[in-house]
Design a protein around this motif. Structure first.
Motif, PDB file in Angstrom:
ATOM      1  N   GLY A  91      29.775  14.617  -0.090  1.00 36.53           N
ATOM      2  CA  GLY A  91      30.364  13.310   0.133  1.00 36.53           C
ATOM      3  C   GLY A  91      31.781  13.348   0.682  1.00 36.53           C
ATOM      4  N   THR A  92      32.313  12.170   0.833  1.00 40.86           N
ATOM      5  CA  THR A  92      33.703  12.039   1.271  1.00 40.86           C
ATOM      6  C   THR A  92      34.636  12.609   0.210  1.00 40.86           C
ATOM      7  OG1 THR A  92      33.287  10.307   2.841  1.00 40.86           O
ATOM      8  CG2 THR A  92      35.404  10.204   1.752  1.00 40.86           C
ATOM      9  N   THR A  93      34.162  12.620  -1.024  1.00 39.95           N
ATOM     10  CA  THR A  93      34.933  13.256  -2.096  1.00 39.95           C
ATOM     11  C   THR A  93      35.346  14.672  -1.682  1.00 39.95           C
ATOM     12  OG1 THR A  93      33.851  11.961  -3.795  1.00 39.95           O
ATOM     13  CG2 THR A  93      34.700  14.111  -4.478  1.00 39.95           C
ATOM     14  N   HIS A 117      40.790   5.902  -4.382  1.00 40.88           N
ATOM     15  CA  HIS A 117      39.599   6.340  -5.098  1.00 40.88           C
ATOM     16  C   HIS A 117      39.917   7.559  -5.967  1.00 40.88           C
ATOM     17  CE1 HIS A 117      35.574   8.436  -5.192  1.00 40.88           C
ATOM     18  NE2 HIS A 117      35.195   7.203  -5.461  1.00 40.88           N
ATOM     19  N   TYR A 173      37.738  -1.428   0.540  1.00 44.74           N
ATOM     20  CA  TYR A 173      36.388  -1.792   0.080  1.00 44.74           C
ATOM     21  C   TYR A 173      36.049  -3.210   0.542  1.00 44.74           C
ATOM     22  CZ  TYR A 173      32.869   0.315  -3.000  1.00 44.74           C
ATOM     23  OH  TYR A 173      31.768   0.960  -3.497  1.00 44.74           O
ATOM     24  N   ASP A 197      41.132   7.974   4.432  1.00 44.62           N
ATOM     25  CA  ASP A 197      39.926   7.854   3.614  1.00 44.62           C
ATOM     26  C   ASP A 197      39.070   6.797   4.300  1.00 44.62           C
ATOM     27  OD1 ASP A 197      37.975   7.051   1.867  1.00 44.62           O
ATOM     28  OD2 ASP A 197      39.297   6.841   0.125  1.00 44.62           O
ATOM     29  N   ALA A 199      35.759   6.271   3.645  1.00 48.22           N
ATOM     30  CA  ALA A 199      34.488   6.233   2.913  1.00 48.22           C
ATOM     31  C   ALA A 199      33.665   5.015   3.331  1.00 48.22           C
ATOM     32  CB  ALA A 199      34.744   6.206   1.414  1.00 48.22           C
ATOM     33  N   HIS A 200      34.364   3.973   3.767  1.00 46.48           N
ATOM     34  CA  HIS A 200      33.637   2.754   4.161  1.00 46.48           C
ATOM     35  C   HIS A 200      33.798   2.458   5.650  1.00 46.48           C
ATOM     36  CE1 HIS A 200      32.732   1.909   0.012  1.00 46.48           C
ATOM     37  NE2 HIS A 200      33.930   2.393  -0.248  1.00 46.48           N
ATOM     38  N   SER A 225      32.287   8.567   5.144  1.00 52.50           N
ATOM     39  CA  SER A 225      30.981   8.605   4.454  1.00 52.50           C
ATOM     40  C   SER A 225      29.878   8.101   5.375  1.00 52.50           C
ATOM     41  CB  SER A 225      31.004   7.727   3.197  1.00 52.50           C
ATOM     42  OG  SER A 225      31.832   8.267   2.211  1.00 52.50           O
ATOM     43  N   HIS A 227      26.948   8.336   4.744  1.00 53.19           N
ATOM     44  CA  HIS A 227      25.870   7.843   3.879  1.00 53.19           C
ATOM     45  C   HIS A 227      26.117   6.429   3.373  1.00 53.19           C
ATOM     46  CE1 HIS A 227      27.867   8.320  -0.156  1.00 53.19           C
ATOM     47  NE2 HIS A 227      28.634   9.131   0.528  1.00 53.19           N
ATOM     48  N   LYS A 228      27.366   5.967   3.468  1.00 57.16           N
ATOM     49  CA  LYS A 228      27.628   4.625   2.919  1.00 57.16           C
ATOM     50  C   LYS A 228      27.388   3.556   3.976  1.00 57.16           C
ATOM     51  CE  LYS A 228      31.201   5.887  -0.461  1.00 57.16           C
ATOM     52  NZ  LYS A 228      30.542   5.624  -1.754  1.00 57.16           N
ATOM     53  N   SER A 237      28.536  13.381   4.335  1.00 62.46           N
ATOM     54  CA  SER A 237      29.699  12.779   4.993  1.00 62.46           C
ATOM     55  C   SER A 237      30.175  13.703   6.099  1.00 62.46           C
ATOM     56  CB  SER A 237      30.829  12.570   3.981  1.00 62.46           C
ATOM     57  OG  SER A 237      30.541  11.513   3.100  1.00 62.46           O
TER      58      SER A 237
HETATM   59  C1  PLP Z   1      37.445   4.298  -1.085  1.00 59.52           C
HETATM   60  C2  PLP Z   1      36.551   5.462  -1.403  1.00 59.52           C
HETATM   61  N1  PLP Z   1      36.964   6.704  -1.106  1.00 59.52           N
HETATM   62  C3  PLP Z   1      36.207   7.784  -1.354  1.00 59.52           C
HETATM   63  C4  PLP Z   1      34.970   7.671  -1.930  1.00 59.52           C
HETATM   64  C5  PLP Z   1      34.155   8.894  -2.179  1.00 59.52           C
HETATM   65  O1  PLP Z   1      33.110   8.924  -1.277  1.00 59.52           O
HETATM   66  P1  PLP Z   1      31.741   9.712  -1.544  1.00 59.52           P
HETATM   67  O2  PLP Z   1      30.936   8.866  -2.476  1.00 59.52           O
HETATM   68  O3  PLP Z   1      31.146   9.822  -0.177  1.00 59.52           O
HETATM   69  O4  PLP Z   1      32.088  11.017  -2.129  1.00 59.52           O
HETATM   70  C6  PLP Z   1      34.493   6.392  -2.261  1.00 59.52           C
HETATM   71  C7  PLP Z   1      33.195   6.225  -2.915  1.00 59.52           C
HETATM   72  O5  PLP Z   1      32.858   5.233  -3.488  1.00 59.52           O
HETATM   73  C8  PLP Z   1      35.305   5.261  -1.994  1.00 59.52           C
HETATM   74  O6  PLP Z   1      34.889   4.026  -2.295  1.00 59.52           O
END
Ligand code: PLP
Length: 497
Positions: A91-93, A117, A173, A197, A199-200, A225, A227-228, A237
């Protein structure tokens, strides 16, 4: 003009070939490409198992790509208008942790909004970077935190000439975007790296009807991301880079510390195919979906007690753009809070929203959204409104004052400091040693090193009462805090960290 080379899916094609090649598997994974039947295989079929292989010879290696993964990543970079792309299978994590670790050394400052996040807070613990948290725009009427405007980012940059990087969330978000070009230009002028970041934000790169992607705006690196808001499998990601400020070898070696040595081929294939699909179809599909939204919004707004936020909200709050794929619906005038509506929609209408906040709910639209989805949402909200609008008093004003607790020590120091576990009821004034958040969105209300306030305890109780999913290390009314009786040990840690 579309580039025909984007029709290729080098990794997926090779993986499929391998799965169908009648190979004799003496390697892992132990299911040997789905030899034994089981409940999952019976449901998803043999093909999924055939693609779940881990064969570096021919299928390349994510940690040191030289073949089809390298080729697939290069196509992804081109599709996004980036110089380099790294596939991420956690993931983006994973991308966020790698980009912060690879760009900020211990004790170097990074400027970022506080409403980040949890992966970013964890990246600060791993890297030892010192966060300079900037208070985001806070809308107490809606009970949400937005992003940083150019003005607030500029001030933070001016106040911290020794910082090495800034981090932006693009979009938030709730779909707000800042004037990234201005932010990036100013940060670069001051010799700061720009990390994003996203992710969205995967969709932003594929439609002119949406705000700009961070890489397009000139950011150095962005974790996105797919996947999101793209169409790949969950957990896949892409980390994108642009320009020559980022040390690519350091990014790769940091990713190699974080990634499993057995990354999922299925996830990588999914990224390869999603990139092709988005390159060729996202523009058209997003246009279609935004037209659907245009039709749906006046209908939704005609429901008593329901109001959809639009671009004018973003502009009023000083933001440049609004990602129209976010359907942010204020529901509090129904006399219900967002959590009630989120639950009712799921339990009674089989509609799964992305998240709830006190006054609103969020639905995410992607290139895969169809008209029926929006029609069903209308019917559900209309039904709820007809049931409750005349019977409920105005929503009891929740004492909602979106504040963030003060920092006592930075997250890494709090993480390494001596701890103790106490009752939440005794926690007022203590220093947290853990992150506590509702999920989604996963933005911590409290992070390690922050002082526990009455407001935090009240907010937590409110979220608990409303059935939110709370992420914390402990349950049953307990919390992990710094053990002040062993403070002297902490002094040692502070010097060392
Ligand atoms: C703002 C934000 N950054 C990072 C992440 C982490 O992304 P991932 O779920 O792809 O690891 C999220 C996930 O909800 C997010 O909302």
């Amino acid at each position: 003009m579309k580039d025909e080379r984007q029709k290729k899916t080098p990794f997926f094609t090779k993986l499929k070939e391998y799965g169908l090649s009648d190979i004799t598997p003496f390697d892992v994974p132990g299911h040997k490409l789905g030899r034994l039947s089981n409940d999952l295989l019976d449901f998803i079929g043999l093909n999924t198992y055939l693609l779940d292989s881990n064969a570096p010879r021919g299928l390349d290696t994510l940690s040191k790509p030289t073949g089809v993964i390298k080729e697939a990543q290069a196509l992804a970079a081109e599709a996004f208008g980036a110089d380099h792309a790294f596939f991420l299978t956690n993931g983006t994590t994973g991308g966020i942790i790698a980009m912060i670790m690879a760009t900020c050394r211990a004790n170097e400052k990074i400027i970022l909004p506080r409403n980040v996040h949890k992966s970013i807070i964890n990246a600060l613990i791993f890297s030892g970077a010192v966060p300079v948290f900037v208070k985001p725009d806070i809308d107490n009427n809606l009970g949400i935190a937005n992003g940083l405007t150019f003005k607030s980012m500029k001030k933070a940059i001016d106040d911290n000439p020794d910082a090495v990087a800034i981090l932006v969330i693009n979009p938030t978000y709730f779909g707000l975007t800042s004037d990234l070009v201005q932010i990036v230009d100013y940060a670069h002028e001051k010799d700061l790296l720009v990390l994003a970041d996203e992710a969205h934000g995967a969709q932003l790169y594929f439609s002119d009807l949406l705000p700009m992607g961070a890489i397009t705006a000139g950011a150095d690196i962005a974790s996105t991301s797919m996947h999101k808001t793209g169409v790949s499998f969950t957990q896949s990601s892409i980390l994108l880079t642009k320009g020559d400020r980022i040390d690519l070898n350091k990014i790769q070696s940091t990713l190699n510390m974080i990634h499993s040595t057995s990354p999922s081929a299925l996830l990588m294939a999914s990224l390869d195919v999603a990139r092709k699909q988005m390159y060729f179809s996202a523009e058209e599909e997003i246009k279609r979906v935004l037209e659907l939204k245009k039709e749906a919004v006046p209908r939704l707004n005609s429901i008593r007690g329901v109001q959809v936020l639009d671009e004018s909200y973003a502009n009023e709050r000083g933001f440049l753009g609004f990602d129209h794929t976010k359907l942010v619906i204020k529901v509090s005038e129904l006399g219900l809070n967002g959590f009630d509506v989120y639950r009712a929609l799921k339990d009674r209408f089989n509609i799964q929203l992305e998240l709830a906040e006190t006054y609103l709910v969020l639905a995410i639209l992607t290139m895969a959204t169809i008209k029926e989805d929006l029609d069903r949402l209308y019917v559900a909200l209309k039904t709820l409104s007809d049931e409750v609008y005349d019977h409920y008093d105005e929503l009891k004003k929740i004492k909602f004052n979106y504040t963030f607790p003060e920092t006592f020590v930075r997250p890494r120091v709090a993480y390494h400091a001596p701890h103790k576990i106490i009752e939440l009821t005794d926690a007022l004034g203590e220093v947290s040693a853990e992150s506590i958040m509702i999920y989604p969105p996963g933005i911590p209300m409290l992070i390690p090193g922050e002082i526990i306030t009455e407001q935090f305890l009240e907010d937590l109780a409110f979220y608990e009462e409303n059935g939110s999913v709370i992420f914390s290390e402990l349950n049953n009314g307990k919390i992990k805090v710094i053990d002040k009786d062993n403070w002297d040990k902490l002094e040692v840690y502070i010097d060392e960290l």
